[in-house]
Design a protein around this motif. Structure first.
Motif, PDB file in Angstrom:
ATOM      1  N   THR A 288       0.852  -1.188   0.000  1.00  0.00           N
ATOM      2  CA  THR A 288       0.000   0.000   0.000  1.00  0.00           C
ATOM      3  C   THR A 288       0.889   1.240   0.000  1.00  0.00           C
ATOM      4  OG1 THR A 288      -1.453  -1.261   1.442  1.00  0.00           O
ATOM      5  CG2 THR A 288      -1.964   1.062   1.191  1.00  0.00           C
ATOM      6  N   ARG A 289       0.479   2.272  -0.798  1.00  0.00           N
ATOM      7  CA  ARG A 289       1.271   3.486  -0.829  1.00  0.00           C
ATOM      8  C   ARG A 289       0.648   4.568   0.052  1.00  0.00           C
ATOM      9  NH1 ARG A 289       2.781   5.853  -6.423  1.00  0.00           N
ATOM     10  NH2 ARG A 289       0.540   5.813  -6.694  1.00  0.00           N
ATOM     11  N   ASN A 290       1.488   5.192   0.824  1.00  0.00           N
ATOM     12  CA  ASN A 290       1.116   6.427   1.507  1.00  0.00           C
ATOM     13  C   ASN A 290       1.891   7.523   0.773  1.00  0.00           C
ATOM     14  OD1 ASN A 290      -0.304   4.831   3.488  1.00  0.00           O
ATOM     15  ND2 ASN A 290       1.752   4.240   4.140  1.00  0.00           N
ATOM     16  N   ARG A 291       2.044   8.689   1.352  1.00  0.00           N
ATOM     17  CA  ARG A 291       2.682   9.762   0.567  1.00  0.00           C
ATOM     18  C   ARG A 291       4.170   9.493   0.300  1.00  0.00           C
ATOM     19  NH1 ARG A 291       2.808  16.111   1.992  1.00  0.00           N
ATOM     20  NH2 ARG A 291       3.434  16.844  -0.070  1.00  0.00           N
ATOM     21  N   TYR A 292       4.923   9.293   1.371  1.00  0.00           N
ATOM     22  CA  TYR A 292       6.364   9.054   1.213  1.00  0.00           C
ATOM     23  C   TYR A 292       6.748   7.614   1.548  1.00  0.00           C
ATOM     24  CZ  TYR A 292       7.168  14.096   0.995  1.00  0.00           C
ATOM     25  OH  TYR A 292       7.169  15.393   0.624  1.00  0.00           O
ATOM     26  N   ALA A 314      24.103   0.147   1.564  1.00  0.00           N
ATOM     27  CA  ALA A 314      23.128   0.198   0.472  1.00  0.00           C
ATOM     28  C   ALA A 314      21.916   0.957   0.997  1.00  0.00           C
ATOM     29  CB  ALA A 314      22.751  -1.206   0.034  1.00  0.00           C
ATOM     30  N   ASN A 315      20.923   1.119   0.165  1.00  0.00           N
ATOM     31  CA  ASN A 315      19.635   1.673   0.594  1.00  0.00           C
ATOM     32  C   ASN A 315      19.737   3.122   1.110  1.00  0.00           C
ATOM     33  OD1 ASN A 315      18.473  -1.044   0.295  1.00  0.00           O
ATOM     34  ND2 ASN A 315      19.612  -1.484   2.167  1.00  0.00           N
ATOM     35  N   GLU A 316      20.597   3.922   0.485  1.00  0.00           N
ATOM     36  CA  GLU A 316      20.665   5.328   0.874  1.00  0.00           C
ATOM     37  C   GLU A 316      19.324   5.980   0.576  1.00  0.00           C
ATOM     38  OE1 GLU A 316      23.987   7.395  -0.835  1.00  0.00           O
ATOM     39  OE2 GLU A 316      25.338   5.769  -0.226  1.00  0.00           O
ATOM     40  N   SER A 317      18.907   6.836   1.441  1.00  0.00           N
ATOM     41  CA  SER A 317      17.658   7.606   1.314  1.00  0.00           C
ATOM     42  C   SER A 317      16.403   6.778   1.571  1.00  0.00           C
ATOM     43  CB  SER A 317      17.546   8.298  -0.059  1.00  0.00           C
ATOM     44  OG  SER A 317      16.932   7.435  -0.994  1.00  0.00           O
ATOM     45  N   VAL A 318      16.559   5.479   1.836  1.00  0.00           N
ATOM     46  CA  VAL A 318      15.389   4.646   2.136  1.00  0.00           C
ATOM     47  C   VAL A 318      15.437   4.249   3.608  1.00  0.00           C
ATOM     48  CG1 VAL A 318      14.106   2.575   1.495  1.00  0.00           C
ATOM     49  CG2 VAL A 318      15.503   3.745  -0.202  1.00  0.00           C
ATOM     50  N   GLU A 319      14.303   4.313   4.274  1.00  0.00           N
ATOM     51  CA  GLU A 319      14.256   3.917   5.683  1.00  0.00           C
ATOM     52  C   GLU A 319      13.322   2.734   5.875  1.00  0.00           C
ATOM     53  OE1 GLU A 319      15.305   7.739   8.514  1.00  0.00           O
ATOM     54  OE2 GLU A 319      13.279   6.939   8.478  1.00  0.00           O
ATOM     55  N   PHE A 320      13.791   1.733   6.605  1.00  0.00           N
ATOM     56  CA  PHE A 320      12.942   0.574   6.931  1.00  0.00           C
ATOM     57  C   PHE A 320      13.521  -0.102   8.165  1.00  0.00           C
ATOM     58  CE2 PHE A 320      15.955  -2.457   5.139  1.00  0.00           C
ATOM     59  CZ  PHE A 320      16.624  -1.706   4.181  1.00  0.00           C
ATOM     60  N   PHE A 321      12.993  -1.275   8.490  1.00  0.00           N
ATOM     61  CA  PHE A 321      13.432  -2.011   9.686  1.00  0.00           C
ATOM     62  C   PHE A 321      14.948  -2.249   9.679  1.00  0.00           C
ATOM     63  CE2 PHE A 321      12.196  -4.956   6.332  1.00  0.00           C
ATOM     64  CZ  PHE A 321      13.317  -5.752   6.231  1.00  0.00           C
ATOM     65  N   HIS A 322      15.530  -2.429  10.865  1.00  0.00           N
ATOM     66  CA  HIS A 322      16.931  -2.838  10.953  1.00  0.00           C
ATOM     67  C   HIS A 322      17.050  -4.346  10.838  1.00  0.00           C
ATOM     68  CE1 HIS A 322      18.627   1.062  11.750  1.00  0.00           C
ATOM     69  NE2 HIS A 322      17.636   1.291  12.586  1.00  0.00           N
ATOM     70  N   ARG A 323      16.248  -5.027  11.653  1.00  0.00           N
ATOM     71  CA  ARG A 323      16.213  -6.494  11.602  1.00  0.00           C
ATOM     72  C   ARG A 323      14.767  -6.935  11.703  1.00  0.00           C
ATOM     73  NH1 ARG A 323      20.980  -8.869  11.844  1.00  0.00           N
ATOM     74  NH2 ARG A 323      22.694  -7.541  12.507  1.00  0.00           N
ATOM     75  N   LEU A 324      14.442  -8.006  10.991  1.00  0.00           N
ATOM     76  CA  LEU A 324      13.057  -8.464  10.987  1.00  0.00           C
ATOM     77  C   LEU A 324      13.034  -9.970  10.739  1.00  0.00           C
ATOM     78  CD1 LEU A 324       9.925  -7.284  10.495  1.00  0.00           C
ATOM     79  CD2 LEU A 324      10.430  -8.168   8.219  1.00  0.00           C
ATOM     80  N   THR A 325      12.203 -10.695  11.478  1.00  0.00           N
ATOM     81  CA  THR A 325      12.022 -12.127  11.225  1.00  0.00           C
ATOM     82  C   THR A 325      10.611 -12.358  10.701  1.00  0.00           C
ATOM     83  OG1 THR A 325      13.586 -12.749  12.950  1.00  0.00           O
ATOM     84  CG2 THR A 325      12.008 -14.427  12.271  1.00  0.00           C
ATOM     85  N   VAL A 326      10.522 -12.985   9.541  1.00  0.00           N
ATOM     86  CA  VAL A 326       9.217 -13.440   9.049  1.00  0.00           C
ATOM     87  C   VAL A 326       9.067 -14.872   9.564  1.00  0.00           C
ATOM     88  CG1 VAL A 326       7.676 -13.612   7.067  1.00  0.00           C
ATOM     89  CG2 VAL A 326       9.656 -12.070   6.976  1.00  0.00           C
ATOM     90  N   PRO A 327       8.146 -15.100  10.509  1.00  0.00           N
ATOM     91  CA  PRO A 327       8.110 -16.397  11.194  1.00  0.00           C
ATOM     92  C   PRO A 327       7.666 -17.536  10.273  1.00  0.00           C
ATOM     93  CG  PRO A 327       6.286 -15.009  11.908  1.00  0.00           C
ATOM     94  CD  PRO A 327       7.126 -14.176  10.992  1.00  0.00           C
ATOM     95  N   PRO A 328       7.963 -18.787  10.659  1.00  0.00           N
ATOM     96  CA  PRO A 328       7.546 -19.946   9.862  1.00  0.00           C
ATOM     97  C   PRO A 328       6.034 -19.922   9.622  1.00  0.00           C
ATOM     98  CG  PRO A 328       8.985 -20.632  11.643  1.00  0.00           C
ATOM     99  CD  PRO A 328       8.705 -19.180  11.861  1.00  0.00           C
ATOM    100  N   LEU A 339      12.967   8.953   1.465  1.00  0.00           N
ATOM    101  CA  LEU A 339      13.056  10.300   2.027  1.00  0.00           C
ATOM    102  C   LEU A 339      13.129  11.380   0.957  1.00  0.00           C
ATOM    103  CD1 LEU A 339      15.580   9.481   4.866  1.00  0.00           C
ATOM    104  CD2 LEU A 339      13.097   9.509   4.960  1.00  0.00           C
ATOM    105  N   ASN A 340      13.467  10.996  -0.267  1.00  0.00           N
ATOM    106  CA  ASN A 340      13.680  12.010  -1.305  1.00  0.00           C
ATOM    107  C   ASN A 340      12.463  12.250  -2.185  1.00  0.00           C
ATOM    108  OD1 ASN A 340      16.254  12.306  -0.433  1.00  0.00           O
ATOM    109  ND2 ASN A 340      17.133  10.905  -1.957  1.00  0.00           N
ATOM    110  N   GLN A 341      11.672  11.224  -2.359  1.00  0.00           N
ATOM    111  CA  GLN A 341      10.643  11.317  -3.392  1.00  0.00           C
ATOM    112  C   GLN A 341       9.246  11.426  -2.821  1.00  0.00           C
ATOM    113  OE1 GLN A 341      10.716   8.779  -6.839  1.00  0.00           O
ATOM    114  NE2 GLN A 341      12.595   7.859  -6.044  1.00  0.00           N
ATOM    115  N   GLU A 345       6.695   5.505  -7.389  1.00  0.00           N
ATOM    116  CA  GLU A 345       6.006   4.378  -8.047  1.00  0.00           C
ATOM    117  C   GLU A 345       6.411   3.047  -7.424  1.00  0.00           C
ATOM    118  OE1 GLU A 345       3.589   4.626 -10.306  1.00  0.00           O
ATOM    119  OE2 GLU A 345       3.784   6.786  -9.989  1.00  0.00           O
ATOM    120  N   GLU A 346       7.679   2.944  -7.065  1.00  0.00           N
ATOM    121  CA  GLU A 346       8.170   1.690  -6.477  1.00  0.00           C
ATOM    122  C   GLU A 346       9.394   1.982  -5.626  1.00  0.00           C
ATOM    123  OE1 GLU A 346       9.082  -0.632 -10.044  1.00  0.00           O
ATOM    124  OE2 GLU A 346      11.196  -0.182  -9.684  1.00  0.00           O
TER     125      GLU A 346
END
Ligand code: ZN
Ligand code: ZN
Length: 373
Positions: A288-292, A314-328, A339-341, A345-346
């Protein structure tokens, strides 16, 4: 009196029947990949016929209740401390006792033995041979030849075992000789019995010399003594990517290095197999897209958790989780912001799957692209 006996007997039979019906086979859910079936195989186990503490048929019942496809009872040829109590001159005996139970439970039983020699060359499992008795000879080279001449797959066990090899695992000239003479086909990269169970040195040798990457429990105790199944633990095992669920197909896959080692929610293997496993297991849904920013649900269709972290640098200008587990068999919701755009679109991010070791001691890089639904 006779009537009372028969009533008790009937009650007993009913209780027994319901106890048997209450048992259900286990199920390990790991996707098939690259057109192959993913087979779960424990190629290193002991029973009272060497220095293990269980009867051979119990290994079959354990495998069935855990959902394993295949096991091998790899009794030591040279070390049998219970010989006074379990008298058997026949080294095939453990296999022969377990085979009818394995057939009944549809567990593939693969003949195996542990050639138990001092380092070098150390301990080796011979697998898929026809007659264990031919391996009981004095000279270690003769024992290895006897296994090879029966078409055996030869597995170097626990190369970093402290008792035999203090410090990191070491390759000796004897191992080069074995490799050159078709007597070394795989290495135990993961051994479930040892305190240090993953060997990055062994992982590297498998990649360098074209050997199968193997994981095994090396269990001596009843499995439930070592593994806490109620906590979701599982035995160490090998995933074999085989053309079908048969002994012959498992051997063909192992001889062609289509394997990965799996233990303690970590999997070690070749990148082509681990990437395919990741692609079959992992799914991005409901973006789902929100504004930024985007929100998305990550889903895991496998029993192996997926542990993700951002790729460093990697991933300059993009913010997301540091560590994440997708459980079984579960999901996790994430938020990613650019942060820039505005009105993006993606978003593409570079991650490391920390528990998929595609190189020695290193998680596997993946690139994910998020587009709104
Ligand atoms: Zn051993
Ligand atoms: Zn062993």
């Amino acid at each position: 009196m006779a009537k009372r006996y028969s009533l008790l007997f009937t009650v007993f039979m009913l209780l027994t029947a319901s106890a048997i019906e209450a048992q259900t086979p286990g199920n390990i859910r790991i996707p098939d990949i690259l057109g192959y079936e993913t087979i779960t195989f424990d190629p290193h186990l002991h029973t009272v016929f060497s220095d293990g503490l269980v009867w051979p048929t119990i290994r079959v019942e354990e495998a069935w209740s855990e959902g394993m496809d295949a096991i091998s009872l790899t009794e030591h040829i040279e070390y049998r401390p219970f010989q006074r109590d379990v008298v058997a001159d026949d080294y095939n005996r453990a296999y022969d006792l377990a085979k009818p139970a394995a057939d009944r439970r549809d567990i593939l039983l693969i003949r195996g033995n542990e050639l138990t020699r001092s380092m070098p060359p150390g301990h080796f499992n011979a697998l898929f041979h026809e007659d264990s008795n031919k391996l009981a000879v004095t000279e270690w080279r003769d024992a290895f030849r006897a296994a090879r001449d029966q078409g055996a797959f030869m597995l170097w066990n626990h190369p970093g075992w402290n008792q035999q090899q203090p410090g990191p695992a070491q390759w000796h000239q004897e191992h080069t000789w074995l490799l050159e003479n078709d007597m070394l086909h795989g290495i135990e990269v993961i051994n479930g019995l040892l305190p240090v169970y993953y060997s990055p040195e062994a992982h590297q040798w498998c990649l360098d010399y074209g050997l199968a990457i193997i994981g095994s429990s090396d269990a001596h105790n009843p499995m439930a003594m070592d593994i806490d199944f109620t906590a979701g633990e599982h035995r160490a095992m090998t995933l074999v990517f085989a053309e079908e669920r048969s002994v012959e197909a498992i051997k063909e896959a192992m001889m062609n290095q289509r394997t990965a080692a799996y233990f303690d929610n970590m999997i070690a293997g070749r990148e082509e197999h681990l990437m395919a496993l990741f692609q079959e297991s992992f799914e991005i849904e409901s973006v789902t897209r929100n504004r930024y920013s985007f929100s998305a649900v990550l889903r895991n269709h496998s029993d192996i958790p997926i542990r993700l972290s951002g790729k460093p640098d990697a991933n300059e200008s993009v913010e997301f989780f540091h560590r994440l587990t997708v459980p079984p068999q579960g999901s996790a919701e994430i938020y990613i912001s650019d942060l820039n755009q505005e009105s993006i679109e993606e978003i593409t991010i570079d991650l490391i799957v920390d528990n998929f070791l595609s190189l020695p001691g290193q998680g596997m890089p993946v690139r994910l692209t998020f587009r709104p639904d």
